[in-house]
Motif scaffolding. Structure first.
Motif, mmCIF file in Angstrom:
data_model
loop_
_atom_site.group_PDB
_atom_site.id
_atom_site.type_symbol
_atom_site.label_atom_id
_atom_site.label_comp_id
_atom_site.label_asym_id
_atom_site.label_seq_id
_atom_site.Cartn_x
_atom_site.Cartn_y
_atom_site.Cartn_z
ATOM 1 N N SER A 584 0.836 -1.198 0.000
ATOM 2 C CA SER A 584 0.000 0.000 0.000
ATOM 3 C C SER A 584 0.868 1.243 0.000
ATOM 4 O O SER A 584 1.887 1.315 0.694
ATOM 5 N N SER A 585 0.465 2.209 -0.783
ATOM 6 C CA SER A 585 1.210 3.465 -0.863
ATOM 7 C C SER A 585 0.759 4.409 0.253
ATOM 8 O O SER A 585 -0.362 4.319 0.750
ATOM 9 N N LYS A 586 1.645 5.297 0.643
ATOM 10 C CA LYS A 586 1.338 6.344 1.609
ATOM 11 C C LYS A 586 1.764 7.674 1.019
ATOM 12 O O LYS A 586 2.939 7.840 0.675
ATOM 13 N N PRO A 587 0.802 8.594 0.862
ATOM 14 C CA PRO A 587 -0.611 8.481 1.201
ATOM 15 C C PRO A 587 -1.320 7.456 0.308
ATOM 16 O O PRO A 587 -0.911 7.237 -0.832
ATOM 17 N N TYR A 588 -2.383 6.888 0.856
ATOM 18 C CA TYR A 588 -3.076 5.807 0.163
ATOM 19 C C TYR A 588 -3.692 6.272 -1.151
ATOM 20 O O TYR A 588 -3.801 5.499 -2.101
ATOM 21 N N ASN A 589 -4.056 7.560 -1.238
ATOM 22 C CA ASN A 589 -4.649 8.039 -2.496
ATOM 23 C C ASN A 589 -3.611 8.275 -3.581
ATOM 24 O O ASN A 589 -3.953 8.473 -4.739
ATOM 25 N N LEU A 594 5.194 9.969 -2.505
ATOM 26 C CA LEU A 594 5.017 8.920 -1.524
ATOM 27 C C LEU A 594 5.978 9.092 -0.352
ATOM 28 O O LEU A 594 7.166 9.409 -0.548
ATOM 29 N N THR A 595 5.463 8.887 0.849
ATOM 30 C CA THR A 595 6.288 8.980 2.050
ATOM 31 C C THR A 595 6.900 7.632 2.428
ATOM 32 O O THR A 595 7.704 7.565 3.353
ATOM 33 N N ASN A 596 6.511 6.562 1.722
ATOM 34 C CA ASN A 596 7.086 5.236 2.000
ATOM 35 C C ASN A 596 7.646 4.608 0.726
ATOM 36 O O ASN A 596 7.267 3.494 0.354
ATOM 37 N N GLN A 608 -5.690 4.086 -3.596
ATOM 38 C CA GLN A 608 -7.133 4.280 -3.543
ATOM 39 C C GLN A 608 -7.571 5.303 -4.573
ATOM 40 O O GLN A 608 -6.872 6.284 -4.841
#
Length: 829
Positions: A584-589, A594-596, A608
């Motif tokens: 899952s990506s962060k933020p999910y949208n 991406l922070t991860n 999402q």
């Protein structure tokens, strides 16, 4: 498609159970033909191999039945992908498919006599006790009269038939005292109000608690029904009368059957597809006998296995044993999942549907087991019973019980006919098939060409025209609606041309109106070509769906999800599939950097839907090192079962910089992946244009499995007696195939993608999502969708969940039958 006719090529019939039976048989044939060919002859199968295959069928049944009892009972059906029961009103409505569900533990009742056929007598006794203890037939739910008759009433009668047989043998069911028969009688009386029509043809639906027409019934306003829905109740209703001595059931069913027979086409003795239950007028007269994939789904229907069993029983040709063997292999390869067997949403991609209908256990395993069983493998003589539409067993001795004589029908001017006078009925198989080992081959050999573009007879007709010097028949590709000569030829072939109000032109053919049988045949070929031409144009304008296949433990490729493609990024139909673990990506949208990035590096990112454009999400995860992306719908409960699949469009800018593949999953399908992550942490998926073979190679992880080459085969051939084809000009076709909807506001989308306002409003459902900004979405499936239906359970003994049914849903339920046939006709066109 017709429940009263159809076949596997050039007029040869197959058993039918409902409007979609030929579709299912064709889809099943598509799966079987993937690894088998028409053979000139087949060697006998050894007793050992037959026993091995029979044992394999038993194991498959245990897998399906055991998972239903563990994860679904007392619900009507098992949802094999999510490992839970399907309860009507708690899941999004699937239209008339849900009419079979009545909150009466459908799968258990439908499986009763299958348990005995498969020698599971102890399980049968336990199942009968559960039915008597748990099943309630007084639920406030609207059900199909036809489906309830063949599945529930037939299941109860089949269970009763074998219960009294076992009781007579003295080992099992010694406590049984006709309890299943009493339940069947109760249900019969609940179905009788459906026959309260002028013609005697039953309404297609009835409320189990309130009957017909009352405000509480929410049914009784229908005008049309399918022929099978009205005419095939005679087996179960007559058996109920002869078991109980209550003649009313047989009288009502016989009256409906006689009415249909009176309305038959006199020169052919054929009946139509749909009839008006009040006037007796035929609404549709649209059967087909083609091998083309009009609907790619295969809901595990048993008609192909049924045909294979009866063909083998009639001919003794071992070829059909090989067909059954291939069918077993392909069911395990393509439909088997950890919690049962899942229907195929698309046999071309291998994607699944969270569905395992009751008829899969009632019919499929029964026919497959009997195909390989010798007489000593069954604890009773199967020849003493007749199979109903749902493959339930009724004893033949009922035919000599309470026999009725011919009498004047009280509501019409015709006399009921004595069946013994029907000299056109099916002949004895010993006469039809002489003791010639090559006879079956001589029947089958001419039919092997039906998988080609056209039937042999049609080819011969065209060749004869050229040889004789006569003008060749009119071809669809040459037809012009403004050419007077062409219009005259159409009239001669029995084809009518209708100008619709919206400017389109519609063709309808009635073979009986043709000038001669040769002209009628030319008309059939012309309509076939026109359908193929129209279908080809649609294929050129649409992108096919893609597949997301879970390949890691414990799935090993057995779960395949239908996904929408993107108009940007790596095209999976032209490049090698992408395989990797998901994160899952962060933020999910995915709408910002991406922070991860370390979590998605070298993996397939889950994102999402909403808040920004699809292309923007793709760029953000690509920059973080993801090798692919899966966008999951943010509308909770959405599913490809109930919503049209679409392709993700760009943001109006150049998207050549996006190199990774992007696919879209609705919420329900996406939840399957998310649930798998929560349970197993490491989940690996395969993104491809079609699913790969599932087998030991995936489980051993030694090498990726190769594609099933035969999935690219599409056997195309159509013969239609009554067919409607819309001829739309190229511009109109392009516009209708690009029904676009946007998650952004009209102004944003207009600036970004440059589409017209007409395109923006073509899908009004999307206007309810003003916060989503993913981008333009182009419909892949223009099929109308049913709204979610909720129904309140009246059974205080079982906790089904309670929801309030909105008035819109009630009104939609009244019009379901008409809408269903309109949808079927639209799909066919």
């Amino acid at each position: 498609m017709s429940e009263a006719g159809g076949g596997l090529g050039c007029g040869s019939p197959v058993p039918q159970r409902g409007p979609w039976s030929l579709v299912a048989a064709t889809a099943a044939l598509y799966l079987v033909s993937a690894t088998s060919v028409w053979t000139a002859g087949a060697t006998p199968m050894s007793r050992e191999e037959k026993q091995k295959l029979g044992n394999q069928v038993l194991e498959m049944f245990d897998h399906a039945y055991g998972n239903y009892m563990e994860h679904a009972y007392p619900a009507d059906e098992l949802m094999p992908l999510t490992c839970r029961g399907r309860v009507r009103g708690q899941e999004p409505s699937r239209g008339d498919v849900d009419d079979a569900l009545g909150k009466f533990s459908l799968t258990l009742i439908d499986s009763l006599d299958t348990l005995v056929v498969l020698n599971k007598t102890k399980e049968f006794e336990d199942a009968v006790r559960k039915v008597l203890r748990d099943v309630n037939l007084d639920n406030d739910v609207v059900v199909s009269v036809f489906e309830t008759n063949i599945r529930v009433l037939g299941g109860l009668l089949g269970g009763h038939s074998l219960a009294i047989m076992l009781k007579e043998k003295g080992e099992y069911m010694q406590w049984y005292n006709d309890e299943l028969l009493q339940m069947a009688k109760q249900l019969g009386y609940k179905l009788l109000p459906a026959f309260n029509t002028t013609s005697g043809l039953p309404y297609p639906r009835i409320n189990l608690k309130f009957g017909i027409r009352k405000p509480e019934a929410r049914t009784g306003t229908e005008t049309d029904t399918c022929t099978a829905c009205a005419g095939t109740l005679i087996l179960e209703f007559a058996a109920l009368s002869r078991f109980t001595g209550a003649t009313i059931f047989e009288e009502y069913a016989r009256k409906a059957l006689d009415f249909l027979w009176e309305k038959r086409q006199r020169s052919s003795n054929l009946v139509g597809v749909t009839i008006n239950i009040h006037t007796g007028d035929w609404v549709r007269k649209a059967f087909t006998t083609d091998f083309r994939v009009h609907w790619a789904q295969h809901p595990l229907r048993p008609e192909f296995a049924e045909s294979t069993y009866f063909l083998y029983k009639a001919t003794g040709d071992p070829y059909y044993l090989e067909v059954g063997k291939t069918l077993i292999e392909n069911l395990n390869k393509y439909a088997r999942v950890p919690c049962g067997f899942a229907a195929m949403k698309d046999v071309r991609t291998g994607s699944h549907e969270d569905r395992m209908d009751s008829f899969f256990l009632a019919e499929m395993f029964k026919y497959l087991y009997l195909l390989f069983a010798d007489k000593e493998d069954i604890i009773f003589d199967i020849e003493d019973y007749i199979f109903t539409t749902e493959a339930h067993l009724l004893p033949l001795w009922l035919s000599t019980t309470n026999q009725r004589i011919s009498k004047k029908n009280s509501t019409s001017e015709y006399t009921e006919l004595d069946d013994s006078n029907f000299d056109w009925t099916c002949p004895n198989t010993q006469i039809l098939f002489p003791n010639d080992p090559l006879y079956a081959q001589s029947i089958r050999e001419p039919l092997k060409n039906v998988v080609d573009k056209s039937c042999p007879r049609g080819v011969i007709r065209v060749e004869e025209s050229f040889r004789s010097g006569a003008k060749p028949p009119l071809r669809a590709r040459d037809f012009m609606a403004t050419n007077p000569e062409h219009l005259e030829i159409l009239k001669k072939m029995g084809v009518s041309l209708i100008h619709l109000k919206d400017g389109r032109v519609q063709l309808v053919q009635h073979a009986i109106q043709a000038a001669s049988s040769i002209d009628a045949e030319d008309g059939l070929r012309f309509m076939q070509e026109m359908i193929e031409l129209s279908s080809q144009q649609q294929k050129e304008q649409q992108l096919p769906p893609r597949a997301v296949q879970i390949v890691s433990h414990p799935f090993f490729g057995r779960v395949v999800l239908t996904a929408g493609p993107a108009q940007f990024g790596l095209d999976l139909s032209k490049h090698k599939e992408t395989r990797g673990f998901v994160a899952s990506s962060k933020p999910y949208n995915g709408c910002s950097e991406l922070t991860n990035p370390e979590a998605v590096m070298g993996k397939i990112a889950l994102i999402q839907r909403g808040q920004c454009m699809f292309a923007e999400k793709a760029r953000n995860i690509q920059n973080a090192g993801a090798i692919g992306g899966i966008v999951i719908d943010d509308n909770e409960g959405s599913s490809s079962d109930t919503a049209p699949l679409f392709q993700m469009a760009g943001d109006g800018k150049d998207t050549d910089d996006i190199k990774i593949p992007m696919l879209f999953l609705f919420s329900k399908e996406g939840s399957i992946i998310l649930d798998a992550i929560r349970e197993y942490e490491e989940v690996e998926v395969l993104l491809s244009d079609k699913a790969k073979d599932r087998g030991p190679e995936m489980e051993n992880e030694e090498q990726p499995s190769s594609e099933n080459d035969s999935q690219n085969q599409s056997a195309e051939q159509t013969i239609s007696i009554s067919q409607a084809v819309d001829l739309v000009d190229q511009k109109s076709s392009e516009e209708s195939s690009l029904n676009s909807h946007s998650d952004s506001s009209p102004a944003d989308t207009d600036n970004a993608a440059g589409i017209s306002s007409a395109e923006q409003t073509s899908n009004p459902t999307e206007s309810q999502e003003p916060t989503s900004l993913d981008g333009e979405c182009t419909d892949l499936d223009n099929q109308p969708q049913e709204q979610s239906e909720t129904e309140e359970d009246s059974n205080p003994n079982v906790s089904w969940g309670k929801k309030v049914q909105p008035m819109d849903s009630i009104l939609a339920d009244w019009n379901e039958d008409i809408e269903a046939f309109e949808m079927m006709e639209k799909d066919e066109l």
